[in-house]
Design an enzyme around this catalytic site. Sequence first.
Site, PDB file in Angstrom:
ATOM      1  N   HIS A 134     -31.925 -26.531 -35.491  1.00 25.50           N
ATOM      2  CA  HIS A 134     -32.491 -25.941 -34.096  1.00 25.50           C
ATOM      3  C   HIS A 134     -31.580 -25.854 -32.892  1.00 25.50           C
ATOM      4  O   HIS A 134     -31.372 -25.034 -32.254  1.00 25.50           O
ATOM      5  CB  HIS A 134     -33.658 -26.846 -33.913  1.00 25.50           C
ATOM      6  CG  HIS A 134     -34.847 -26.835 -34.802  1.00 25.50           C
ATOM      7  ND1 HIS A 134     -35.417 -28.109 -35.323  1.00 25.50           N
ATOM      8  CD2 HIS A 134     -35.483 -25.819 -35.448  1.00 25.50           C
ATOM      9  CE1 HIS A 134     -36.478 -27.596 -35.950  1.00 25.50           C
ATOM     10  NE2 HIS A 134     -36.482 -26.259 -36.247  1.00 25.50           N
ATOM     11  N   LYS A 167     -50.502 -28.147 -38.927  1.00 28.15           N
ATOM     12  CA  LYS A 167     -49.558 -28.251 -40.112  1.00 28.15           C
ATOM     13  C   LYS A 167     -49.263 -29.895 -40.019  1.00 28.15           C
ATOM     14  O   LYS A 167     -48.499 -30.262 -40.722  1.00 28.15           O
ATOM     15  CB  LYS A 167     -48.156 -27.844 -39.472  1.00 28.15           C
ATOM     16  CG  LYS A 167     -48.077 -26.398 -39.394  1.00 28.15           C
ATOM     17  CD  LYS A 167     -46.438 -25.661 -39.339  1.00 28.15           C
ATOM     18  CE  LYS A 167     -46.596 -24.391 -39.386  1.00 28.15           C
ATOM     19  NZ  LYS A 167     -45.235 -23.840 -39.315  1.00 28.15           N
ATOM     20  N   SER A 210     -36.844 -28.986 -41.007  1.00 26.26           N
ATOM     21  CA  SER A 210     -37.512 -30.198 -40.572  1.00 26.26           C
ATOM     22  C   SER A 210     -38.053 -30.956 -41.747  1.00 26.26           C
ATOM     23  O   SER A 210     -38.067 -32.086 -42.285  1.00 26.26           O
ATOM     24  CB  SER A 210     -38.527 -30.245 -39.590  1.00 26.26           C
ATOM     25  OG  SER A 210     -37.983 -29.542 -38.455  1.00 26.26           O
ATOM     26  N   ARG A 249     -32.580 -18.565 -41.603  1.00 23.35           N
ATOM     27  CA  ARG A 249     -31.707 -18.976 -42.770  1.00 23.35           C
ATOM     28  C   ARG A 249     -31.065 -18.554 -43.866  1.00 23.35           C
ATOM     29  O   ARG A 249     -30.095 -18.619 -44.308  1.00 23.35           O
ATOM     30  CB  ARG A 249     -32.274 -20.640 -43.063  1.00 23.35           C
ATOM     31  CG  ARG A 249     -32.366 -21.581 -41.831  1.00 23.35           C
ATOM     32  CD  ARG A 249     -33.563 -22.322 -42.181  1.00 23.35           C
ATOM     33  NE  ARG A 249     -34.850 -22.147 -41.959  1.00 23.35           N
ATOM     34  CZ  ARG A 249     -35.806 -22.644 -41.947  1.00 23.35           C
ATOM     35  NH1 ARG A 249     -35.741 -24.140 -42.021  1.00 23.35           N
ATOM     36  NH2 ARG A 249     -36.953 -22.278 -41.835  1.00 23.35           N
TER      37      ARG A 249
HETATM   38  P1  ADP Z   1     -41.997 -23.047 -37.376  1.00 19.98           P
HETATM   39  O1  ADP Z   1     -43.296 -24.082 -37.895  1.00 19.98           O
HETATM   40  O2  ADP Z   1     -42.545 -22.151 -36.183  1.00 19.98           O
HETATM   41  O3  ADP Z   1     -41.113 -22.309 -38.419  1.00 19.98           O
HETATM   42  P2  ADP Z   1     -39.937 -24.871 -37.050  1.00 19.98           P
HETATM   43  O4  ADP Z   1     -39.698 -25.912 -36.239  1.00 19.98           O
HETATM   44  O5  ADP Z   1     -39.629 -25.123 -38.448  1.00 19.98           O
HETATM   45  O6  ADP Z   1     -41.210 -24.134 -36.528  1.00 19.98           O
HETATM   46  O7  ADP Z   1     -38.781 -23.755 -36.878  1.00 19.98           O
HETATM   47  C1  ADP Z   1     -38.676 -22.920 -35.458  1.00 19.98           C
HETATM   48  C2  ADP Z   1     -37.580 -21.907 -35.390  1.00 19.98           C
HETATM   49  O8  ADP Z   1     -36.446 -22.332 -35.797  1.00 19.98           O
HETATM   50  C3  ADP Z   1     -37.915 -21.061 -36.476  1.00 19.98           C
HETATM   51  O9  ADP Z   1     -37.492 -19.696 -36.261  1.00 19.98           O
HETATM   52  C4  ADP Z   1     -37.051 -21.473 -37.799  1.00 19.98           C
HETATM   53  O10 ADP Z   1     -36.805 -20.266 -38.589  1.00 19.98           O
HETATM   54  C5  ADP Z   1     -35.914 -21.827 -36.973  1.00 19.98           C
HETATM   55  N1  ADP Z   1     -35.163 -22.835 -37.926  1.00 19.98           N
HETATM   56  C6  ADP Z   1     -35.437 -23.991 -38.391  1.00 19.98           C
HETATM   57  N2  ADP Z   1     -34.615 -24.583 -39.062  1.00 19.98           N
HETATM   58  C7  ADP Z   1     -33.412 -23.977 -38.747  1.00 19.98           C
HETATM   59  C8  ADP Z   1     -32.073 -23.889 -39.249  1.00 19.98           C
HETATM   60  N3  ADP Z   1     -31.471 -25.078 -39.840  1.00 19.98           N
HETATM   61  N4  ADP Z   1     -31.313 -23.265 -38.983  1.00 19.98           N
HETATM   62  C9  ADP Z   1     -31.592 -21.900 -38.189  1.00 19.98           C
HETATM   63  N5  ADP Z   1     -32.911 -21.898 -37.835  1.00 19.98           N
HETATM   64  C10 ADP Z   1     -33.838 -22.624 -38.092  1.00 19.98           C
END
Ligand code: ADP
Length: 177
Positions: free
Chosen positions: A20, A44, A132, A94
């Site tokens: 992130h 979630k 996450s 990703r």
């Molecule tokens: P959501 O529940 O909306 O997917 P996340 O917190 O899991 O929320 O992710 C928020 C954003 O960050 C999403 O666009 C996700 O694809 C991106 N994201 C999560 N982990 C990574 C990572 N390791 N590298 C790049 N983008 C990421």
Amino acid sequence: MSGALLVLYPGSFDPVTNGHLDIIQRACRLFDRVLVAVSTQVDKRPLFSLEERLEMLREVTAPLRRQVEVEAFDGLLVHYAVNRGAKAVIRGIRAVTDFDYEFQMSLMNRRLCEELETVFLVPAEAYTYLSSSLVKEVAGLGGSVTGLVPSQVERKLEEKLASERDRRKQSGGCRDG
Ligand code: ADP
């Protein structure tokens, strides 16, 4: 040319990872201001409360505070984006597995608000397998997540998982009561 270019970066951030953060840093190079928008959606079943997620994000983005703001949001993302004057939404991609859902969401958001663009950013290769949920799973099983999350988050994860274990012990070891 007038006005600062504001972009939204929405997500659950349960908890914020180095993936992130990598995306936030890249967004800062493209936009004047980045608003990290933490979803209040509870379906979630997040490990961390909304307050905890906001606090961790504020802490780890403190060095970028001139450009980055962290806020909670609920309801439709497009309504929130329009209210805040954002020109675009950032999503991290990703792998191809992310693409289907993200593509669908971006077209739905466009249908709801024609002017709002979705910008897809790709993280550094080292973070392409990072999520996450994987971090929580590994940490929950006692594995090291050093280097995958900021050190403050690593500490909070340890505390949270220890308190979850205590809570389970006190409730007689039954996971789901
Ligand atoms: P959501 O529940 O909306 O997917 P996340 O917190 O899991 O929320 O992710 C928020 C954003 O960050 C999403 O666009 C996700 O694809 C991106 N994201 C999560 N982990 C990574 C990572 N390791 N590298 C790049 N983008 C990421």
